[in-house]
Design a protein around this motif. Structure first.
Motif, short mmCIF file in Angstrom:
data_model
loop_
_atom_site.label_atom_id
_atom_site.label_comp_id
_atom_site.label_asym_id
_atom_site.label_seq_id
_atom_site.Cartn_x
_atom_site.Cartn_y
_atom_site.Cartn_z
N ALA A 72 1.76 9.47 -5.56
CA ALA A 72 2.31 10.87 -5.23
C ALA A 72 3.10 11.46 -6.48
O ALA A 72 3.16 12.44 -6.87
N TYR A 73 3.89 10.56 -7.05
CA TYR A 73 4.90 10.99 -8.03
C TYR A 73 4.12 11.13 -9.18
O TYR A 73 4.47 12.16 -10.13
N PHE A 74 3.28 10.28 -9.62
CA PHE A 74 2.33 10.83 -10.85
C PHE A 74 1.67 12.05 -10.80
O PHE A 74 1.59 12.73 -11.57
N ASN A 75 0.94 12.27 -9.42
CA ASN A 75 0.35 13.42 -9.51
C ASN A 75 1.37 14.86 -9.50
O ASN A 75 1.27 15.86 -10.12
N SER A 76 2.51 14.59 -8.92
CA SER A 76 3.58 15.69 -9.18
C SER A 76 4.07 15.87 -10.52
O SER A 76 4.24 17.01 -11.12
N PHE A 77 3.95 14.59 -11.18
CA PHE A 77 4.35 14.69 -12.67
C PHE A 77 3.35 15.54 -13.57
O PHE A 77 3.64 16.24 -14.19
N SER A 78 2.40 15.36 -13.26
CA SER A 78 1.02 15.94 -13.84
C SER A 78 0.93 17.55 -13.57
O SER A 78 0.45 18.09 -14.45
N LEU A 95 8.81 19.37 -18.81
CA LEU A 95 10.28 19.01 -18.51
C LEU A 95 10.31 18.61 -17.06
O LEU A 95 11.52 18.41 -16.42
N GLY A 96 9.16 18.32 -16.28
CA GLY A 96 9.38 17.86 -14.94
C GLY A 96 9.63 19.06 -14.04
O GLY A 96 9.84 20.26 -14.20
N LYS A 97 9.85 18.52 -12.67
CA LYS A 97 10.19 19.69 -11.57
C LYS A 97 11.60 19.55 -11.31
O LYS A 97 12.00 20.39 -10.36
N GLY A 98 12.44 19.03 -12.00
CA GLY A 98 14.07 18.94 -11.58
C GLY A 98 14.38 18.01 -10.65
O GLY A 98 13.61 17.36 -9.95
N PHE A 99 15.85 17.69 -10.69
CA PHE A 99 16.42 16.48 -9.85
C PHE A 99 16.32 17.24 -8.40
O PHE A 99 16.60 18.50 -7.93
N GLY A 100 15.96 16.35 -7.43
CA GLY A 100 15.91 16.67 -6.01
C GLY A 100 14.73 17.26 -5.77
O GLY A 100 14.42 17.60 -4.63
N TYR A 126 10.94 4.85 -13.36
CA TYR A 126 10.42 5.54 -14.42
C TYR A 126 9.61 6.68 -14.22
O TYR A 126 9.57 7.53 -14.84
N LEU A 127 8.84 6.32 -13.03
CA LEU A 127 8.04 7.50 -12.28
C LEU A 127 8.92 8.48 -11.97
O LEU A 127 8.66 9.78 -12.11
N TRP A 128 9.98 8.27 -11.51
CA TRP A 128 10.96 9.10 -11.13
C TRP A 128 11.50 9.94 -12.13
O TRP A 128 11.74 11.30 -12.17
N VAL A 129 11.70 9.34 -13.38
CA VAL A 129 12.38 9.99 -14.59
C VAL A 129 11.25 10.97 -15.01
O VAL A 129 11.38 12.01 -15.33
N LEU A 130 10.14 10.73 -15.03
CA LEU A 130 8.85 11.38 -15.42
C LEU A 130 8.59 12.58 -14.32
O LEU A 130 8.59 13.66 -14.91
N GLU A 131 8.84 12.22 -13.26
CA GLU A 131 8.66 13.47 -12.21
C GLU A 131 9.75 14.57 -12.24
O GLU A 131 9.55 16.03 -12.30
N THR A 132 10.91 14.24 -12.52
CA THR A 132 11.99 14.88 -12.49
C THR A 132 12.48 15.52 -13.76
O THR A 132 12.80 16.91 -13.84
N THR A 133 12.18 14.70 -14.81
CA THR A 133 12.58 15.35 -16.37
C THR A 133 11.54 15.43 -17.34
O THR A 133 11.57 15.90 -18.35
N THR A 147 0.78 -1.20 -0.17
CA THR A 147 -0.05 -0.01 0.06
C THR A 147 0.85 1.46 0.08
O THR A 147 0.45 2.11 -0.74
N VAL A 148 2.17 1.16 0.89
CA VAL A 148 2.77 2.28 0.79
C VAL A 148 3.52 2.56 -0.42
O VAL A 148 3.42 3.73 -1.11
N ARG A 149 3.89 1.45 -1.43
CA ARG A 149 4.53 1.64 -2.38
C ARG A 149 3.54 2.33 -3.54
O ARG A 149 3.81 3.08 -4.61
N ILE A 150 2.24 1.85 -3.58
CA ILE A 150 1.18 2.17 -4.21
C ILE A 150 0.99 3.97 -4.25
O ILE A 150 0.73 4.50 -5.29
#
Length: 338
Positions: free
Chosen positions: A280-286, A291-296, A314-321, A272-275
């Motif tokens: 959360a990452y997908f919402n941040s990417f949206s 170009l995403g929100k940048g590293f860190g 993959y979600l991390w790459v979407l959210e940051t770049t 449940t935590v991972r889901i």
């Protein structure tokens, strides 16, 4: 070597977590020197591949994402960018591999690196380095085993094992010292994978094996294929037996349990935590999809937690770049496989 040293410098509570280190500076200068040297050579008939374009594009997006993270004051901006910026090594290694002498040199470098990272990971896992890092919880802590990620990332063991298996299959080294080094490196890295007690790394090993077979199946005979399958099968069986005996962890049992509980909607060891983290990452990417929100960039996760790390790369790459970075990195990987 840069990767191994920075694993030690940036991990957990070793002091240099987010700052630009002397190792970073020396590595950047060395890579710039190598690239300038190569650009000054008169290479006739050099073709620019789609692979080159995708990698160059990904590096450009990575620099932009790092710059944005620094401007925004994200604490983990530099640390998050170290992995993506290492793709600069692609251009160095691709040109070096065109020379027989350089291939031999690269072989020695990777072999020594595999043995070094295996030794550090194994020693750290068995708590032999605990006196040097008293603030780091690695080894048997409170009756529980804490994995070796802080000392040498077990994920690094996967390419180490791949390299040694492929080298012994295609090159068939005659030197006893090389054969001994391959055996030692293979044993150490399999041991680090065992002691990681981490299903994700074992799955990564299986995925790497399947991709490797897919790529090289047209270039090797049946006997070589059997040799590779045999080495990988032995490694996976050894990992399964050891962790089952000493840590009471079953790879297949855990995988089936996770799938079963995930489908049923019940929580099982953090599903449940991972889901929730993925959502959360997908919402941040949206919020910044191009170009995403940048590293860190911190991602709000739970009422009082901001995380800068995602278990889904993959979600991390979407959210940051953003979609641009995701397309370029995906294009690099796909064109590399092709």
């Amino acid at each position: 070597y840069y990767f191994i040293i920075n694993t030690l410098l940036t991990s957990g509570r070793l002091g240099i977590v987010t700052h630009f280190s002397p190792v970073d500076l020396l590595t950047v200068l060395a890579l710039m020197g190598v690239l300038v040297q190569k650009l000054m050579r008169k290479n006739v008939g050099v073709r620019i591949l789609l692979l080159d374009i995708m990698c160059a594009g990904w590096l450009l997006v990575s620099v932009i994402s790092l710059t944005r993270g620094i401007i925004m004051g994200y604490e983990a901006a530099l640390r998050s960018s170290r992995g993506p910026l290492l793709f600069l090594l692609y251009f160095v290694s691709a040109t070096e591999l065109n020379s027989d002498a350089r291939r031999k040199e690269l072989t020695r470098v990777i072999l020594v690196g595999a043995i070094a990272s295996g030794l550090v990971g194994l020693a750290g896992s068995m708590q032999y380095l605990a006196s040097l890092f008293p603030n780091l919880s690695v080894g048997m802590v409170g009756g529980l085993f804490t994995r070796s990620n802080f000392f040498a990332d077990p994920a690094l063991a996967i390419p180490n094992i791949l390299f040694m298996v492929l080298y012994s299959t295609f090159i068939k080294p005659q030197s006893r010292s090389i054969k001994l080094g391959l055996s030692i490196g293979l044993g150490l890295n399999v041991a680090v994978l065992m002691l990681s007690v981490t299903r994700g790394f074992w799955l990564g090993m299986i995925a790497a094996f399947l991709v490797t077979i897919l790529i090289i199946k047209k270039h090797i005979g049946f006997s070589r294929m059997l040799r590779i399958v045999g080495i990988f099968a032995f490694s996976l069986i050894a990992i399964q037996v050891v962790v089952q005996m000493f840590f009471s962890v079953s790879l297949l049992g855990e995988l089936f349990a996770r799938f079963r509980f995930a489908l049923s909607g019940e929580d099982y060891r953090g599903i449940t935590v991972r889901i929730g983290e993925a959502v959360a990452y997908f919402n941040s990417f949206s919020e910044s999809p191009v170009l995403g929100k940048g590293f860190g960039s911190p991602v709000p996760f739970y009422p009082s937690v901001n995380t800068g790390f995602a278990h889904n790369e993959y979600l991390w790459v979407l959210e940051t770049t953003g979609l641009i970075g995701f397309f370029l990195l995906g294009g690099f990987l796909c064109s590399g496989l092709r």
